[in-house]
Design a protein around this motif. Structure first.
Motif, PDB file in Angstrom:
ATOM      1  N   ILE B  56      37.256  45.770  52.997  1.00 49.58           N
ATOM      2  CA  ILE B  56      38.528  45.212  52.503  1.00 49.58           C
ATOM      3  C   ILE B  56      39.297  44.523  53.622  1.00 49.58           C
ATOM      4  N   THR B  57      39.403  45.188  54.757  1.00 51.45           N
ATOM      5  CA  THR B  57      40.224  44.628  55.836  1.00 51.45           C
ATOM      6  C   THR B  57      39.534  43.457  56.533  1.00 51.45           C
ATOM      7  N   ARG B  58      38.254  43.233  56.207  1.00 54.02           N
ATOM      8  CA  ARG B  58      37.541  42.123  56.855  1.00 54.02           C
ATOM      9  C   ARG B  58      37.118  41.036  55.868  1.00 54.02           C
ATOM     10  N   ALA B  59      37.590  41.100  54.643  1.00 52.68           N
ATOM     11  CA  ALA B  59      37.225  40.074  53.658  1.00 52.68           C
ATOM     12  C   ALA B  59      37.610  38.701  54.206  1.00 52.68           C
ATOM     13  N   PRO B  60      36.729  37.692  54.041  1.00 51.41           N
ATOM     14  CA  PRO B  60      36.906  36.441  54.777  1.00 51.41           C
ATOM     15  C   PRO B  60      37.912  35.432  54.207  1.00 51.41           C
ATOM     16  N   SER B  61      38.512  35.693  53.070  1.00 51.86           N
ATOM     17  CA  SER B  61      39.541  34.785  52.567  1.00 51.86           C
ATOM     18  C   SER B  61      40.509  35.607  51.723  1.00 51.86           C
ATOM     19  N   LEU B  62      41.661  35.027  51.436  1.00 51.26           N
ATOM     20  CA  LEU B  62      42.636  35.754  50.631  1.00 51.26           C
ATOM     21  C   LEU B  62      42.080  36.001  49.238  1.00 51.26           C
ATOM     22  N   ARG B  63      41.369  35.013  48.724  1.00 53.50           N
ATOM     23  CA  ARG B  63      40.757  35.170  47.402  1.00 53.50           C
ATOM     24  C   ARG B  63      39.743  36.305  47.422  1.00 53.50           C
ATOM     25  N   ALA B  64      38.886  36.314  48.451  1.00 52.35           N
ATOM     26  CA  ALA B  64      37.853  37.355  48.538  1.00 52.35           C
ATOM     27  C   ALA B  64      38.480  38.738  48.657  1.00 52.35           C
ATOM     28  N   LYS B  65      39.573  38.810  49.397  1.00 51.42           N
ATOM     29  CA  LYS B  65      40.260  40.095  49.585  1.00 51.42           C
ATOM     30  C   LYS B  65      40.835  40.584  48.253  1.00 51.42           C
ATOM     31  N   GLN B  66      41.444  39.676  47.503  1.00 55.08           N
ATOM     32  CA  GLN B  66      42.008  40.065  46.208  1.00 55.08           C
ATOM     33  C   GLN B  66      40.925  40.552  45.254  1.00 55.08           C
ATOM     34  N   ILE B  67      39.831  39.794  45.200  1.00 51.42           N
ATOM     35  CA  ILE B  67      38.754  40.155  44.274  1.00 51.42           C
ATOM     36  C   ILE B  67      38.183  41.527  44.636  1.00 51.42           C
ATOM     37  N   LEU B  68      37.927  41.713  45.926  1.00 49.17           N
ATOM     38  CA  LEU B  68      37.328  42.971  46.354  1.00 49.17           C
ATOM     39  C   LEU B  68      38.265  44.149  46.081  1.00 49.17           C
ATOM     40  N   LEU B  69      39.544  43.959  46.383  1.00 46.77           N
ATOM     41  CA  LEU B  69      40.522  45.023  46.122  1.00 46.77           C
ATOM     42  C   LEU B  69      40.591  45.355  44.639  1.00 46.77           C
ATOM     43  N   ALA B  70      40.651  44.313  43.819  1.00 43.86           N
ATOM     44  CA  ALA B  70      40.754  44.533  42.375  1.00 43.86           C
ATOM     45  C   ALA B  70      39.507  45.242  41.858  1.00 43.86           C
ATOM     46  N   LYS B  71      38.375  44.902  42.441  1.00 48.08           N
ATOM     47  CA  LYS B  71      37.127  45.516  42.002  1.00 48.08           C
ATOM     48  C   LYS B  71      37.091  46.993  42.393  1.00 48.08           C
ATOM     49  N   ILE B  72      37.422  47.287  43.633  1.00 50.09           N
ATOM     50  CA  ILE B  72      37.379  48.687  44.071  1.00 50.09           C
ATOM     51  C   ILE B  72      38.418  49.500  43.301  1.00 50.09           C
ATOM     52  N   GLN B  73      39.540  48.856  43.019  1.00 49.20           N
ATOM     53  CA  GLN B  73      40.566  49.521  42.230  1.00 49.20           C
ATOM     54  C   GLN B  73      40.017  49.885  40.852  1.00 49.20           C
ATOM     55  N   ASP B  74      39.251  48.973  40.265  1.00 50.36           N
ATOM     56  CA  ASP B  74      38.602  49.270  38.988  1.00 50.36           C
ATOM     57  C   ASP B  74      37.698  50.494  39.099  1.00 50.36           C
ATOM     58  N   GLU B  75      36.937  50.585  40.201  1.00 51.71           N
ATOM     59  CA  GLU B  75      36.039  51.736  40.373  1.00 51.71           C
ATOM     60  C   GLU B  75      36.865  53.031  40.338  1.00 51.71           C
ATOM     61  N   GLY B  76      37.990  53.014  41.050  1.00 52.65           N
ATOM     62  CA  GLY B  76      38.869  54.182  41.032  1.00 52.65           C
ATOM     63  C   GLY B  76      39.347  54.473  39.621  1.00 52.65           C
ATOM     64  N   GLY B  77      39.748  53.422  38.915  1.00 51.87           N
ATOM     65  CA  GLY B  77      40.209  53.578  37.532  1.00 51.87           C
ATOM     66  C   GLY B  77      39.099  54.144  36.656  1.00 51.87           C
ATOM     67  N   HIS B  78      37.892  53.688  36.877  1.00 52.18           N
ATOM     68  CA  HIS B  78      36.783  54.154  36.040  1.00 52.18           C
ATOM     69  C   HIS B  78      36.451  55.614  36.347  1.00 52.18           C
ATOM     70  N   GLY B  79      36.559  55.979  37.623  1.00 57.51           N
ATOM     71  CA  GLY B  79      36.400  57.385  37.972  1.00 57.51           C
ATOM     72  C   GLY B  79      37.439  58.213  37.220  1.00 57.51           C
ATOM     73  N   LEU B  80      38.648  57.677  37.197  1.00 57.02           N
ATOM     74  CA  LEU B  80      39.746  58.368  36.521  1.00 57.02           C
ATOM     75  C   LEU B  80      39.494  58.508  35.018  1.00 57.02           C
ATOM     76  N   TYR B  81      39.056  57.444  34.359  1.00 60.32           N
ATOM     77  CA  TYR B  81      38.755  57.542  32.913  1.00 60.32           C
ATOM     78  C   TYR B  81      37.702  58.622  32.673  1.00 60.32           C
ATOM     79  N   LEU B  82      36.700  58.639  33.569  1.00 59.88           N
ATOM     80  CA  LEU B  82      35.592  59.567  33.362  1.00 59.88           C
ATOM     81  C   LEU B  82      35.995  61.018  33.650  1.00 59.88           C
ATOM     82  N   TYR B  83      36.838  61.211  34.669  1.00 59.88           N
ATOM     83  CA  TYR B  83      37.361  62.564  34.883  1.00 59.88           C
ATOM     84  C   TYR B  83      38.111  63.030  33.633  1.00 59.88           C
TER      85      TYR B  83
END
Lengths: 96, 309, 252
Positions: B56-83
């Motif tokens: 996350i802290t090394r993503a090479p553009s602002l767009r890439a950083k946003q996409i990666l953050l949003a994606k990892i955030q989804d993973e957290g959300g999906h873990g939460l739905y499944l819990y």
């Protein structure tokens, strides 16, 4: 770890557009209602799904179970007179 | 209701292809199987945040950083739905976390591999999420209602994950020599672990019998793996990546690819705790869980003192 | 200083604040005390990165030398950044991040409320959008201040220490430079001095309700208006800019 708390469980209902129903979206953990609302917002409306949120502690919910299903729901099966299609309308009558 | 009656009512619902809901009668072994599978699925989403989080802290553009953050955030959300889904079966999140941290519950092996270069972020999205989605689409028809509903929501949200990974790979393959090498290297390292995500071959799979009988699982490991390979080979060709399997070839009769032997020794080694990152992943999880304990205690204590706030 | 130079400088300040703050918030990913909070902190990081993108893009347009928002984010060196020092401080523990969020989002609340009335329509539009996000960040950090401040002895002490440690960076938020003077005359920005008492009233009210004492400090840190930072910024940038610096010919 034995004493760990992950905070209480809350049920989340989201209304996607004003005028619509609040529909059960899932649950979140939170210690108070403000946190529950904010968590529900952060978890369940990330893709513009929301216009209003309800939250309530899961412990406040009562749910009917399969053992009540027969007495609750079967008696409604034969009350067809509650539906408009039950009635015979004279031919030619309009807007009824 | 005694166990025989439970079994009869339950089996009848299963055979009619009706969903089982939390308050419905179900055999203890069905409940236990679901708790094990769903919590493992939840843990996988949560531990899966780590390898990608590494970039996350090394993503090479602002767009890439946003996409990666949003994606990892989804993973957290999906873990939460499944819990939450597992919680409908009578286990708490506290218990599930304890099982994870004491090694009683597992998570997907794939997250014990390291994300070394930016191309790994592409490979994880494209191959790992690509494999996961094949599995998850099949699970949308699973027999336990809350699990099926969670999978439906997850599949809808994850549809961008694989595309973002593939886009990263495609861009790198159009880039400099170094970028192309980086992309191929990531492909080489992630391909086989991605195939292992579907689990052992059907003939060696320990839990499959019950899972099919109860319609928790509806497609076999090998069927799902085949599906993944068949669609991925073409995608690799389009952007000029080579699948690191000399034995891979089209089989006209089965209308699918045959693939080389999977290294099951490696699979077992990683499952048994000796993958490149097993210890690191668990230490991270335990460390931040413990560092957060005083915050959770404070929130709970505040609510005790001011219940109406 | 020409109007164009002043505007470019001011936009870098806005963009850099959002960029660096977003970067720090994003470091929380997979480390929050509960999973729900992980999503909340990531949401705030995404808001900030979005704002950074908008401000830096506009900065590039004003400068008119063909630099994109990514060029400005990834190809400037330490001394060319103008974010407030507070934003670049390492995330610390949860109380430190919450205290930082409270001090910054309460400042941003007044800042963007003011800028949403700017005569520069682009700034006014970005500010109006950002204001909604900031409103949420403020509510989030305020509620957590109450929980930590009045929760347990441990949480109270941690929050108090964090507020104490951050306080010396608060004065800088309201510092005005030549750029501010030039832009004020053009009606594009307003005086930060005007919002300082309002900010202090809001923050001290919240801290008071959270049982947190207002710190007393002898000295207020300064420097970012001239591009003079803490040692932390260099490390943050070397990480953030790694790929762009290591592969200058590549696009991603």
């Amino acid at each position: 770890m034995a004493n760990d708390t992950q905070l209480a469980l809350w049920e989340v209902f989201i209304q996607s557009k004003s005028g619509g129903h609040h529909v059960h979206a899932g649950s979140v953990h939170a210690s108070d209602y403000k946190m529950a609302l904010q968590n529900a917002r952060d978890v369940y409306t990330r893709r513009n799904e929301g216009s209003s949120i309800w939250v309530a502690p899961s412990s406040c919910f009562s749910a009917s179970g399969p053992e009540e299903a027969e007495m609750f729901f079967d008696p409604a099966e034969d009350k067809l007179y509650r539906h408009p299609t039950f009635y015979t309308m004279p031919e030619g009558a309009k807007q009824i | 209701m005694d166990a025989t009656a439970v079994q009869a009512v339950f089996q009848d619902k299963i055979e009619q292809d009706l969903k089982i809901e939390p308050k419905d009668p179900m055999p203890d072994r069905y409940r236990a199987h679901l708790i094990r599978q769903i919590s493992q699925h939840a843990h996988s989403e949560v531990i899966g945040m780590q390898p990608e989080g590494n970039w996350i802290t090394r993503a090479p553009s602002l767009r890439a950083k946003q996409i990666l953050l949003a994606k990892i955030q989804d993973e957290g959300g999906h873990g939460l739905y499944l819990y939450s889904t597992a919680e409908t079966l009578g286990i708490s999140r506290e218990e599930m976390i304890e099982q994870l941290q004491t090694g009683k519950a597992k998570y997907s092996n794939i997250f014990n591999y390291p994300a070394l270069t930016w191309a790994d972020i592409g490979a994880i999205g494209w191959l790992v999420d690509g494999a996961a989605i094949v599995n998850q689409v099949a699970l949308q028809r699973t027999s336990y209602g809350p699990y099926a509903r969670a999978m439906f929501r997850i599949c809808k949200e994850e549809s961008f994950h694989q595309r973002q990974g593939y886009e990263i790979m495609a861009n790198m393959m159009k880039g400099t020599t170094e970028q192309r090498e980086m992309a191929q290297d990531a492909m080489n390292r992630w391909w086989w672990p991605a195939l292992m995500m579907f689990g052992p071959h059907d003939k060696d799979s320990a839990h499959s019998g019950d899972a099919f009988k109860w319609r928790i699982k509806r497609k076999t490991n090998d069927e799902l793996r085949q599906k993944f390979i068949d669609k991925t080979v073409q995608q690799a060709e389009v952007i000029g990546l080579t699948i690191p399997d000399p034995d891979l070839k089209w089989n006209e009769t089965k209308q699918g690819y045959d693939h080389g032997e999977i290294n099951w020794e490696e699979f077992k080694r990683v499952i048994n705790g000796n993958g490149p990152c097993n210890k690191q992943r668990m230490e991270h999880h335990i460390r931040y869980h413990e560092e957060g304990a005083w915050v959770r205690e404070a929130a709970a204590a505040y609510h005790e003192k001011f219940p109406t706030d | 200083m020409t109007l164009q130079e002043a505007l470019f400088n001011y936009l870098l300040r806005l963009g850099d604040n959002a960029l660096i703050q977003g970067h720090r918030l994003s470091e929380w990913c997979s480390k929050a005390p509960v999973l729900e909070e992980d999503l909340a902190l990531t949401n705030m990081a995404l808001d900030q990165i979005g704002a950074a993108q908008a401000f830096l893009k506009y900065a590039g347009a004003i400068e008119n030398k063909g630099r994109s928002e990514d060029d400005l984010a990834y190809k400037r060196a330490e001394r060319q950044f103008f974010n407030n020092l507070m934003t670049e401080l390492p995330i610390g523990d949860f109380s430190f991040t919450i205290a930082k969020q409270l001090l910054l989002s309460s400042f941003e609340f007044f800042l963007f409320r003011g800028l949403s009335q700017s005569k520069d329509q682009t700034i006014a539009n970005i500010a109006a959008k950002t204001l909604k996000e900031v409103h949420y960040h403020l509510a989030h950090s305020r509620d957590w201040c109450f929980r930590l401040g009045k929760g347990t002895e441990v949480s109270h002490e941690k929050l108090q220490n964090s507020v104490n440690a951050l306080w010396m960076y608060t004065d800088e938020l309201f510092e005005m430079g030549e750029a501010d003077e030039v832009l004020m005359e053009a009606g594009i920005v307003f005086s930060l001095k005007e919002i300082k008492p309002k900010w202090l009233e809001l923050v001290s009210g919240i801290l008071d309700d959270a049982n947190i004492a207002l710190p007393n400090v002898d000295y207020m840190q300064t420097g970012s208006r001239k591009g003079i930072h803490t040692e932390h910024l260099g490390h943050l940038l070397s990480e953030m800019q790694f790929l762009q610096r290591a592969y200058p010919d590549a696009s991603w």
